[in-house]
Scaffold this active site. Sequence first.
Site, PDB file in Angstrom:
ATOM      1  N   SER A 118       0.688  -1.186  -0.006  1.00  0.00           N
ATOM      2  CA  SER A 118       0.038   0.155   0.057  1.00  0.00           C
ATOM      3  C   SER A 118       0.955   1.302   0.085  1.00  0.00           C
ATOM      4  CB  SER A 118      -0.845  -0.104   1.268  1.00  0.00           C
ATOM      5  OG  SER A 118      -1.744   0.943   1.374  1.00  0.00           O
ATOM      6  N   LYS A 126      -1.133  -1.055  -4.561  1.00  0.00           N
ATOM      7  CA  LYS A 126      -2.389  -0.261  -4.054  1.00  0.00           C
ATOM      8  C   LYS A 126      -1.978   1.184  -3.957  1.00  0.00           C
ATOM      9  CE  LYS A 126      -4.676  -0.178   0.292  1.00  0.00           C
ATOM     10  NZ  LYS A 126      -5.258  -0.671   1.157  1.00  0.00           N
ATOM     11  N   LEU A 127      -2.523   2.095  -4.524  1.00  0.00           N
ATOM     12  CA  LEU A 127      -2.280   3.502  -4.495  1.00  0.00           C
ATOM     13  C   LEU A 127      -3.276   4.110  -3.615  1.00  0.00           C
ATOM     14  CD1 LEU A 127      -1.231   4.673  -8.040  1.00  0.00           C
ATOM     15  CD2 LEU A 127       0.294   3.817  -6.320  1.00  0.00           C
ATOM     16  N   LYS A 128      -2.949   5.032  -2.578  1.00  0.00           N
ATOM     17  CA  LYS A 128      -3.800   5.941  -1.642  1.00  0.00           C
ATOM     18  C   LYS A 128      -4.171   6.918  -2.590  1.00  0.00           C
ATOM     19  CE  LYS A 128      -3.867   3.442   2.369  1.00  0.00           C
ATOM     20  NZ  LYS A 128      -5.361   3.050   2.968  1.00  0.00           N
ATOM     21  N   ASP A 159      -7.027   3.038  -3.134  1.00  0.00           N
ATOM     22  CA  ASP A 159      -8.068   2.934  -1.875  1.00  0.00           C
ATOM     23  C   ASP A 159      -7.975   4.510  -1.318  1.00  0.00           C
ATOM     24  OD1 ASP A 159      -9.016   2.526   0.760  1.00  0.00           O
ATOM     25  OD2 ASP A 159      -7.263   1.726   1.636  1.00  0.00           O
ATOM     26  N   ASN A 198     -10.075   5.334   1.381  1.00  0.00           N
ATOM     27  CA  ASN A 198     -10.404   5.591   2.724  1.00  0.00           C
ATOM     28  C   ASN A 198     -11.768   6.568   3.035  1.00  0.00           C
ATOM     29  OD1 ASN A 198      -6.993   5.053   3.215  1.00  0.00           O
ATOM     30  ND2 ASN A 198      -8.393   3.847   4.600  1.00  0.00           N
ATOM     31  N   GLU A 212     -11.039   0.751  -3.460  1.00  0.00           N
ATOM     32  CA  GLU A 212     -11.328   0.383  -1.981  1.00  0.00           C
ATOM     33  C   GLU A 212     -12.071   1.446  -1.241  1.00  0.00           C
ATOM     34  OE1 GLU A 212      -7.794  -1.268  -0.215  1.00  0.00           O
ATOM     35  OE2 GLU A 212      -8.800  -1.092   1.546  1.00  0.00           O
ATOM     36  N   ASP A 219     -13.833  -1.820   2.868  1.00  0.00           N
ATOM     37  CA  ASP A 219     -12.758  -2.024   3.902  1.00  0.00           C
ATOM     38  C   ASP A 219     -13.605  -1.356   5.342  1.00  0.00           C
ATOM     39  OD1 ASP A 219     -10.971  -1.621   6.090  1.00  0.00           O
ATOM     40  OD2 ASP A 219      -9.433  -0.430   4.754  1.00  0.00           O
ATOM     41  N   LYS A 259      -9.875  -7.453   7.300  1.00  0.00           N
ATOM     42  CA  LYS A 259      -8.967  -6.870   8.208  1.00  0.00           C
ATOM     43  C   LYS A 259      -9.243  -7.565   9.541  1.00  0.00           C
ATOM     44  CE  LYS A 259      -7.423  -2.499   6.425  1.00  0.00           C
ATOM     45  NZ  LYS A 259      -7.383  -1.183   6.538  1.00  0.00           N
ATOM     46  N   GLY A 264      -4.340  -4.804   5.852  1.00  0.00           N
ATOM     47  CA  GLY A 264      -3.450  -4.514   7.110  1.00  0.00           C
ATOM     48  C   GLY A 264      -3.511  -3.312   7.834  1.00  0.00           C
TER      49      GLY A 264
HETATM   50  O1  OSB Z   1      -7.322   1.616   4.611  1.00  0.00           O
HETATM   51  O2  OSB Z   1      -6.037  -0.292   4.382  1.00  0.00           O
HETATM   52  C1  OSB Z   1      -6.343   0.943   4.646  1.00  0.00           C
HETATM   53  C2  OSB Z   1      -3.294   1.333   6.990  1.00  0.00           C
HETATM   54  C3  OSB Z   1      -3.647   1.749   8.151  1.00  0.00           C
HETATM   55  C4  OSB Z   1      -5.044   2.177   8.026  1.00  0.00           C
HETATM   56  C5  OSB Z   1      -5.862   1.933   7.068  1.00  0.00           C
HETATM   57  C6  OSB Z   1      -5.430   1.326   5.846  1.00  0.00           C
HETATM   58  C7  OSB Z   1      -3.942   1.051   5.851  1.00  0.00           C
HETATM   59  C8  OSB Z   1      -3.130   0.421   4.500  1.00  0.00           C
HETATM   60  C9  OSB Z   1      -1.931  -0.018   4.650  1.00  0.00           C
HETATM   61  O3  OSB Z   1      -3.649   0.648   3.509  1.00  0.00           O
HETATM   62  C10 OSB Z   1      -1.826  -1.492   4.815  1.00  0.00           C
HETATM   63  C11 OSB Z   1      -0.711  -2.187   5.553  1.00  0.00           C
HETATM   64  O4  OSB Z   1       0.408  -2.342   4.775  1.00  0.00           O
HETATM   65  O5  OSB Z   1      -0.562  -2.641   6.624  1.00  0.00           O
HETATM   66 MG    MG Z   2      -8.282   0.449   3.163  1.00  0.00          MG
END
Ligand code: OSB
Ligand code: MG
Length: 366
Positions: free
Chosen positions: A133, A159-161, A187, A189, A212, A237, A261, A289
């Site tokens: 990520s 995976k790109l935020k 992702d 969020n 995501e 998620d 998760k 994760g």
């Molecule tokens: O949205 O998946 C998520 C990390 C912290 C909180 C939320 C997320 C994430 C990650 C990183 O995307 C996942 C990892 O490498 O543990």
């Molecule tokens: Mg996520």
Amino acid sequence: MKITGVELRRIAMPLVSPFRTSFGTETARDVLLVRVVTPDAEGWGECVAMSEPLYSSEYVDGAAEVIRRFLLPALPKNVDAYGVGRALEPVKGHRMAKAALETAVLDAQLRAAGESFGHFLGAARDRVPCGVSVGIMDSVPQLLDAVAGYVEEGYVRIKLKIEPGWDVEPVRAVRERFGDDLLLQVDANAAYSLTDARRLARLDAFDLLLIEQPLANDDLVQHAKLARQLQTPICLDESIESAEHAAAAIALGSCSIINIKPGRIGGYLEARRIHDMCRANGVAVWCGGMLETGLGRAANVALAALPGFTLPGDTSGSRRYFATDVTEPFELVDGHLEVPTGPGLGVEPIPSILEEVTTATEWIPL
Ligand code: OSB
Ligand code: MG
């Protein structure tokens, strides 16, 4: 299994580089570890709550408080991992806190029995393919450098935020530089609203595996509406906190893929239930994760080896997060991590490292 007592241990783990998402920037991981002590074995659980309630409503001080004040007093004298969930049911929510406690009990129970997490959960392979990520960066060139480094290390999926203002351009740049064969997903969020549907539909041009959590945590209905306007599959998620949520999301058409998760949904037993339900319905799942240390990672890798985990997870190697992990580091081999085979988690905290990163401990006799 009789529990003698429980230790709550806080550790401070600096990240190798800042991790920026649409909800904030992390530079260090403030982790609560739960250690359950029984006459026969000890077990570890890593709480995935972050320092602030920005990803979800839970946060690490709150998790510690609910464990000492409500969860531990509710545990029966003799309990196994299945009994933990039943005993804690009257307490609403706080799934990250519950997951940490249940995982520590399960670890102690499996170590005493000489059984690994992977065997107990039903792992179907001995190694899992790994994704990574990648946080939001200050510029596209900086992002391309970061992605190039991960591709070189062997990660099989990127995976790109994303967030409004950092979506189509970075995705286009990564697709152009690394080609059509790169497995790529994004992702958000929960950073968008349904009025952004046309902007999000522009991502359809880049053949993403999934998008995501584009919309708010609690909005399954709008996710279902958005799904009808996108070609890119929606993966949830934050919205999925239980097997019931997963069933509702599937029935409504809110998503066609689920990020499991274990910390977010109350533990590995619930994670297995969601896996089983999704598998029966032909819904793909993958293991997410929360920037875990080697302790949480060990259990996640075991879970990711179940047969329904058909997409690479955010189960990256230790060095993607920490210069020094609290366990022997997880290292990528050919884009994969090996599933631990020893009893319980199959990994131990290294005492000297654990001491160094510990900021507080609390012993609670039961
Ligand atoms: O949205 O998946 C998520 C990390 C912290 C909180 C939320 C997320 C994430 C990650 C990183 O995307 C996942 C990892 O490498 O543990
Ligand atoms: Mg996520």
